[in-house]
Design a protein around this motif. Structure first.
Motif, mmCIF file in Angstrom:
data_model
loop_
_atom_site.group_PDB
_atom_site.id
_atom_site.type_symbol
_atom_site.label_atom_id
_atom_site.label_comp_id
_atom_site.label_asym_id
_atom_site.label_seq_id
_atom_site.Cartn_x
_atom_site.Cartn_y
_atom_site.Cartn_z
ATOM 1 N N SER A 79 0.824 -1.207 0.000
ATOM 2 C CA SER A 79 0.000 0.000 0.000
ATOM 3 C C SER A 79 0.859 1.258 0.000
ATOM 4 C CB SER A 79 -0.934 0.005 1.213
ATOM 5 O OG SER A 79 -0.166 0.001 2.411
ATOM 6 N N ALA A 80 2.007 1.210 0.634
ATOM 7 C CA ALA A 80 2.896 2.374 0.667
ATOM 8 C C ALA A 80 3.614 2.555 -0.658
ATOM 9 C CB ALA A 80 3.901 2.230 1.798
ATOM 10 N N VAL A 81 3.866 1.478 -1.358
ATOM 11 C CA VAL A 81 4.603 1.553 -2.617
ATOM 12 C C VAL A 81 3.716 2.126 -3.729
ATOM 13 C CG1 VAL A 81 5.786 0.192 -4.377
ATOM 14 C CG2 VAL A 81 6.095 -0.355 -1.973
ATOM 15 N N GLN A 82 2.432 1.845 -3.693
ATOM 16 C CA GLN A 82 1.548 2.279 -4.760
ATOM 17 C C GLN A 82 1.210 3.761 -4.695
ATOM 18 O OE1 GLN A 82 -1.751 -0.359 -4.469
ATOM 19 N NE2 GLN A 82 -0.644 -2.086 -5.359
ATOM 20 N N ARG A 83 1.408 4.395 -3.557
ATOM 21 C CA ARG A 83 1.098 5.809 -3.423
ATOM 22 C C ARG A 83 2.139 6.617 -4.204
ATOM 23 N NH1 ARG A 83 1.731 6.989 2.217
ATOM 24 N NH2 ARG A 83 3.736 7.818 1.675
ATOM 25 N N PRO A 84 1.729 7.615 -4.992
ATOM 26 C CA PRO A 84 2.707 8.394 -5.762
ATOM 27 C C PRO A 84 3.593 9.233 -4.843
ATOM 28 C CG PRO A 84 0.520 9.317 -6.023
ATOM 29 C CD PRO A 84 0.357 8.042 -5.248
ATOM 30 N N LEU A 85 4.827 9.397 -5.252
ATOM 31 C CA LEU A 85 5.787 10.161 -4.459
ATOM 32 C C LEU A 85 5.492 11.655 -4.532
ATOM 33 C CD1 LEU A 85 8.377 9.929 -2.770
ATOM 34 C CD2 LEU A 85 9.667 10.211 -4.876
ATOM 35 N N ALA A 87 2.864 14.863 -6.209
ATOM 36 C CA ALA A 87 1.508 15.113 -6.688
ATOM 37 C C ALA A 87 1.486 15.016 -8.216
ATOM 38 C CB ALA A 87 1.049 16.500 -6.234
ATOM 39 N N PRO A 88 0.366 14.597 -8.793
ATOM 40 C CA PRO A 88 0.309 14.453 -10.260
ATOM 41 C C PRO A 88 0.588 15.748 -11.010
ATOM 42 C CG PRO A 88 -1.557 13.355 -9.242
ATOM 43 C CD PRO A 88 -0.836 14.066 -8.147
ATOM 44 N N ALA A 89 0.187 16.885 -10.456
ATOM 45 C CA ALA A 89 0.451 18.159 -11.132
ATOM 46 C C ALA A 89 1.949 18.458 -11.180
ATOM 47 C CB ALA A 89 -0.288 19.289 -10.425
ATOM 48 N N VAL A 90 2.650 18.141 -10.083
ATOM 49 C CA VAL A 90 4.102 18.368 -10.040
ATOM 50 C C VAL A 90 4.805 17.425 -11.004
ATOM 51 C CG1 VAL A 90 6.129 18.284 -8.543
ATOM 52 C CG2 VAL A 90 3.990 19.221 -7.677
ATOM 53 N N GLU A 91 4.384 16.180 -11.041
ATOM 54 C CA GLU A 91 4.987 15.215 -11.967
ATOM 55 C C GLU A 91 4.774 15.655 -13.418
ATOM 56 O OE1 GLU A 91 3.655 11.252 -11.325
ATOM 57 O OE2 GLU A 91 4.599 11.102 -9.369
#
Length: 124
Positions: A79-85, A87-91
């Protein structure tokens, strides 16, 4: 002297014979010199372990951090691995400006400047 005289002098084939003990005395001297180890004009250079030790320690630290990071990643719950590092806007913004290539270019520029100045000025 004329060229003809010079050619005549140089074209003579007089055989030069060394004296009776000359060859053996020269060879004895050569063998004596070959048997003695030559230290040369300077003593041999030792490897600069004091200067190389920090580089070896830094390399060992980087390797240890990479190994510990991979071990932590393996033992991390799914569950911790699947969370994005990020935010999608920053990526998305980083992908649009090619932030990875910019970081690599800045790092190469810094390293080339650092080492060229270090080699030009010399280590103190």
């Amino acid at each position: 002297m004329m060229e003809d005289e010079l050619d005549r002098m140089l074209s003579r084939q007089d055989e030069i014979v060394p004296s009776s003990g000359f060859v053996s005395s020269v060879m004895d001297a050569v063998r004596r010199e070959a048997a003695v180890p030559d230290p040369g004009p300077f003593p041999p250079l030792a490897f600069p372990w004091v200067r190389a030790l920090p580089m070896f320690l830094a390399l060992a630290a980087v390797i240890a951090m990479l190994i510990s990071g991979f071990v932590e990643l393996i033992h991390m719950p799914a569950s911790a691995v699947q969370r994005p590092l990020l935010a999608p806007a920053v990526e998305h913004a980083l992908a649009q400006v090619n932030a990875g290539w910019l970081a690599v270019a800045l790092l190469l520029a810094f390293l080339s400047t650092f080492f060229s100045v270090r080699f030009a000025v010399g280590q103190r």
